[in-house]
Design a protein around this motif. Sequence first.
Motif, PDB file in Angstrom:
ATOM      1  N   VAL A  20     -90.758 -40.653  97.244  1.00  0.00           N
ATOM      2  CA  VAL A  20     -90.873 -40.508  98.697  1.00  0.00           C
ATOM      3  C   VAL A  20     -89.599 -41.001  99.369  1.00  0.00           C
ATOM      4  CG1 VAL A  20     -92.105 -41.306 100.754  1.00  0.00           C
ATOM      5  CG2 VAL A  20     -93.383 -40.651  98.719  1.00  0.00           C
ATOM      6  N   SER A  21     -89.111 -42.149  98.930  1.00  0.00           N
ATOM      7  CA  SER A  21     -87.880 -42.716  99.507  1.00  0.00           C
ATOM      8  C   SER A  21     -86.714 -41.749  99.361  1.00  0.00           C
ATOM      9  CB  SER A  21     -87.537 -44.037  98.821  1.00  0.00           C
ATOM     10  OG  SER A  21     -88.593 -44.965  98.934  1.00  0.00           O
ATOM     11  N   LYS A  22     -86.562 -41.191  98.163  1.00  0.00           N
ATOM     12  CA  LYS A  22     -85.441 -40.284  97.904  1.00  0.00           C
ATOM     13  C   LYS A  22     -85.587 -38.982  98.682  1.00  0.00           C
ATOM     14  CE  LYS A  22     -84.567 -42.253  93.348  1.00  0.00           C
ATOM     15  NZ  LYS A  22     -84.772 -42.090  91.886  1.00  0.00           N
ATOM     16  N   GLU A  23     -86.826 -38.499  98.845  1.00  0.00           N
ATOM     17  CA  GLU A  23     -87.054 -37.271  99.611  1.00  0.00           C
ATOM     18  C   GLU A  23     -86.681 -37.473 101.077  1.00  0.00           C
ATOM     19  OE1 GLU A  23     -88.106 -34.086  98.998  1.00  0.00           O
ATOM     20  OE2 GLU A  23     -87.815 -34.503  96.874  1.00  0.00           O
ATOM     21  N   ILE A  24     -87.114 -38.593 101.638  1.00  0.00           N
ATOM     22  CA  ILE A  24     -86.765 -38.901 103.031  1.00  0.00           C
ATOM     23  C   ILE A  24     -85.254 -39.062 103.155  1.00  0.00           C
ATOM     24  CG2 ILE A  24     -86.955 -40.646 104.853  1.00  0.00           C
ATOM     25  CD1 ILE A  24     -89.814 -41.152 103.935  1.00  0.00           C
ATOM     26  N   PHE A  25     -84.664 -39.737 102.175  1.00  0.00           N
ATOM     27  CA  PHE A  25     -83.220 -39.957 102.150  1.00  0.00           C
ATOM     28  C   PHE A  25     -82.469 -38.625 102.174  1.00  0.00           C
ATOM     29  CE2 PHE A  25     -79.138 -41.081 100.338  1.00  0.00           C
ATOM     30  CZ  PHE A  25     -78.892 -42.352 100.814  1.00  0.00           C
ATOM     31  N   SER A  26     -82.920 -37.672 101.342  1.00  0.00           N
ATOM     32  CA  SER A  26     -82.220 -36.395 101.230  1.00  0.00           C
ATOM     33  C   SER A  26     -82.456 -35.488 102.436  1.00  0.00           C
ATOM     34  CB  SER A  26     -82.651 -35.677  99.948  1.00  0.00           C
ATOM     35  OG  SER A  26     -84.025 -35.330  99.997  1.00  0.00           O
TER      36      SER A  26
END
Length: 210
Positions: A20-26
């Motif tokens: 989730v963190s990486k998806e929001i980040f991207s």
Amino acid sequence: MNRPIVIGITGGTGSGKSTVSKEIFSELNEENIVMIEQDSYYKDQGHLTFKERVKTNYDHPLAFDNDLLVSQVNDLIEGKTIEKPIYDFENHTRKKETIKVNPEDIIIVEGILILNDEKIRNLLDIKIFVDTDADVRIVRRILRDINERGRTLESVIEQYFSTVRPAHMQFIEPSKKYADIIIPEGGYNKVAIDLMVTKIKSIISQRLNK
């Protein structure tokens, strides 16, 4: 300078919170985001022997140096650069090297126990809990610890039943009540992530227009 938006993302080990963190980040402007992982803030154990260090319960709140985490997130909020620690999971202690992290408009704080600590909760503008079935979480943990942390299958399973599961039930699951948003489906809920990104962009827009 406008105060950065601080987003907390938590859930049990293997829940998909990192996804989730990486998806929001991207999905957002990566140049304006900094990621702070609670795993980086395990206490330094250099003063202990390796035999003593391997007994560490990494799922207990006392394993974390949350005072340093809170201090460094506050520094980022105030526009200061920090030296984020690096934890060595094969040697069970903190590395001598650090990572320089500059302040940004969005700070994502990710970890299993960030909602368990009131001091960390008070820094968060948005609190997200990633909710995933236990059988999915244990499989993900096995794969991660074997492939990324040099553990054996037997050691991961033993650790799960002796410390991981009890800590989840005692500390992580109860912290769900503090979440603003609960994301089901193990971090792969695209609809929920898209809604989060839209909300974050709205908050950024409001702050820039003040």
